[in-house]
Scaffold this motif. Structure first.
Motif: not given
Length: 91
Positions: A78-82, A31-45, A59-63
C-alpha cells in the motif's frame, strides 16, 4: 481512494491525496501518458513503477512532464501520495 484537496476548474489544476491499498496492481490500465504536469510525494508505503522498473518509497518525490510515459504500478504493502496536477501554457 482519493481525497481532492483543491480544484481549479478554470485551468483543471488538482491537488489530492491518493491511497493505494495493499496488493494494488494497475497493470490492466497499462502505461499512462497525459497532457499535464504531475508532481507526486510519497509519504507512506511504496509503489513499483513497472514501466520505469523502479520502486518509489516514502520520502520520494517524482515530477512527470506532459507526455511522459509512466506506470502501471504495483503496491505490495500500500501507499499514500500527495499529488499536484497542473497545466503550463505553451508559448
Amino acid at each position: 481512494m482519493e481525497a481532492i484537496l483543491a480544484r481549479d476548474d478554470t485551468n483543471n489544476s488538482v491537488t489530492r491525496v491518493l491511497k493505494f491499498e495493499p496488493g494494488t496492481d494497475t497493470s490492466p490500465l497499462g502505461v499512462l501518458k497525459h497532457e499535464f504536469w504531475e508532481e507526486v510525494f510519497i509519504f507512506e508505503g511504496s509503489l513499483a513503477d513497472q514501466r520505469l522498473n523502479r520502486t518509489f518509497k516514502a520520502g520520494d518525490w517524482a515530477v512527470r512532464p506532459p507526455g511522459m510515459e509512466h506506470g502501471p504500478w504495483i503496491s505490495e504493502h500500500g501507499a499514500k501520495l500527495y499529488e499536484v496536477r497542473y497545466y503550463q501554457k505553451r508559448e
